[in-house]
Design a protein around this motif. Structure first.
Motif, PDB file in Angstrom:
ATOM      1  N   ALA A  27     -16.835  14.342 -87.887  1.00 40.40           N
ATOM      2  CA  ALA A  27     -16.335  13.487 -86.805  1.00 40.40           C
ATOM      3  C   ALA A  27     -14.986  13.969 -86.286  1.00 40.40           C
ATOM      4  N   LEU A  28     -14.295  14.790 -87.068  1.00 41.89           N
ATOM      5  CA  LEU A  28     -12.978  15.277 -86.660  1.00 41.89           C
ATOM      6  C   LEU A  28     -13.110  16.445 -85.703  1.00 41.89           C
ATOM      7  N   ARG A  29     -12.281  16.433 -84.678  1.00 39.41           N
ATOM      8  CA  ARG A  29     -12.232  17.541 -83.727  1.00 39.41           C
ATOM      9  C   ARG A  29     -10.840  18.149 -83.778  1.00 39.41           C
ATOM     10  N   LEU A  30     -10.777  19.454 -83.655  1.00 37.37           N
ATOM     11  CA  LEU A  30      -9.504  20.161 -83.677  1.00 37.37           C
ATOM     12  C   LEU A  30      -9.225  20.747 -82.307  1.00 37.37           C
ATOM     13  N   SER A  31      -7.964  20.763 -81.933  1.00 37.12           N
ATOM     14  CA  SER A  31      -7.584  21.387 -80.670  1.00 37.12           C
ATOM     15  C   SER A  31      -6.191  21.983 -80.796  1.00 37.12           C
ATOM     16  N   ARG A  32      -5.885  22.836 -79.857  1.00 37.66           N
ATOM     17  CA  ARG A  32      -4.553  23.447 -79.799  1.00 37.66           C
ATOM     18  C   ARG A  32      -3.649  22.718 -78.815  1.00 37.66           C
ATOM     19  N   VAL A  91      -5.543  17.050 -84.814  1.00 37.44           N
ATOM     20  CA  VAL A  91      -6.773  16.467 -85.357  1.00 37.44           C
ATOM     21  C   VAL A  91      -7.062  15.208 -84.543  1.00 37.44           C
ATOM     22  N   ARG A  92      -8.288  15.111 -84.006  1.00 36.61           N
ATOM     23  CA  ARG A  92      -8.654  14.005 -83.121  1.00 36.61           C
ATOM     24  C   ARG A  92      -9.923  13.300 -83.613  1.00 36.61           C
ATOM     25  N   TRP A  93      -9.981  11.999 -83.356  1.00 38.21           N
ATOM     26  CA  TRP A  93     -11.209  11.247 -83.590  1.00 38.21           C
ATOM     27  C   TRP A  93     -11.103   9.917 -82.849  1.00 38.21           C
ATOM     28  N   ASN A  94     -12.235   9.261 -82.652  1.00 37.60           N
ATOM     29  CA  ASN A  94     -12.285   7.968 -81.996  1.00 37.60           C
ATOM     30  C   ASN A  94     -12.390   6.849 -83.027  1.00 37.60           C
ATOM     31  N   ALA A  95     -11.931   5.672 -82.635  1.00 37.28           N
ATOM     32  CA  ALA A  95     -11.858   4.522 -83.548  1.00 37.28           C
ATOM     33  C   ALA A  95     -13.197   4.212 -84.210  1.00 37.28           C
ATOM     34  N   GLU A  96     -14.292   4.278 -83.457  1.00 35.44           N
ATOM     35  CA  GLU A  96     -15.603   3.892 -84.007  1.00 35.44           C
ATOM     36  C   GLU A  96     -16.167   4.923 -84.975  1.00 35.44           C
ATOM     37  N   GLU A  97     -15.532   6.072 -85.112  1.00 33.49           N
ATOM     38  CA  GLU A  97     -16.022   7.115 -86.023  1.00 33.49           C
ATOM     39  C   GLU A  97     -15.504   6.952 -87.451  1.00 33.49           C
ATOM     40  N   GLY A  98     -14.641   5.992 -87.684  1.00 30.27           N
ATOM     41  CA  GLY A  98     -14.096   5.777 -89.019  1.00 30.27           C
ATOM     42  C   GLY A  98     -14.529   4.448 -89.608  1.00 30.27           C
ATOM     43  N   THR A  99     -14.370   4.339 -90.903  1.00 35.20           N
ATOM     44  CA  THR A  99     -14.599   3.091 -91.621  1.00 35.20           C
ATOM     45  C   THR A  99     -13.299   2.703 -92.298  1.00 35.20           C
TER      46      THR A  99
END
Length: 103
Positions: A27-32, A91-99
């Motif tokens: 679920a984690l996305r990486l960017s520069r 490191v990026r993610w959206n709220a609904e992707e976590g518990t």
């Protein structure tokens, strides 16, 4: 303690309560770059290790609080430059992707 993150409300937790956030590595996305992709949450980190494993690369990313998170990023985009050990990332993610679990 990584600070404040946006997460979906879970019964029994109030704003500011201590909690543990659980995220799947895929679920984690990486960017520069900061404007690369709109996500609810963004944390700065540094790649500690990159492990190529065929269809994906696993990145061990160190955060400012000393924790190490694992991100699993699909391989396949030929124009995407892989991240290297020592490189600063977001490191990026959206709220609904976590518990969220109460502590």
């Amino acid at each position: 303690d990584v600070g404040y993150v946006k997460a979906l409300y879970r019964r029994g937790l109030g704003a500011g309560d201590a909690a543990t956030l659980v995220l799947r590595p895929e679920a984690l996305r990486l960017s520069r770059e900061q404007g690369a992709e709109a996500c609810d949450n963004l944390l700065p980190g540094r790649v500690r290790k990159a492990v190529y494993s065929g269809s994906e690369t696993q990145y061990l990313v160190g955060l400012a609080d000393g924790l190490t998170w694992t991100a699993r990023v699909p391989n396949g985009r030929s124009d995407a430059k892989p991240f290297e050990a020592g490189e600063a990332v977001l490191v990026r993610w959206n709220a609904e992707e976590g518990t969220v679990l109460a502590e």
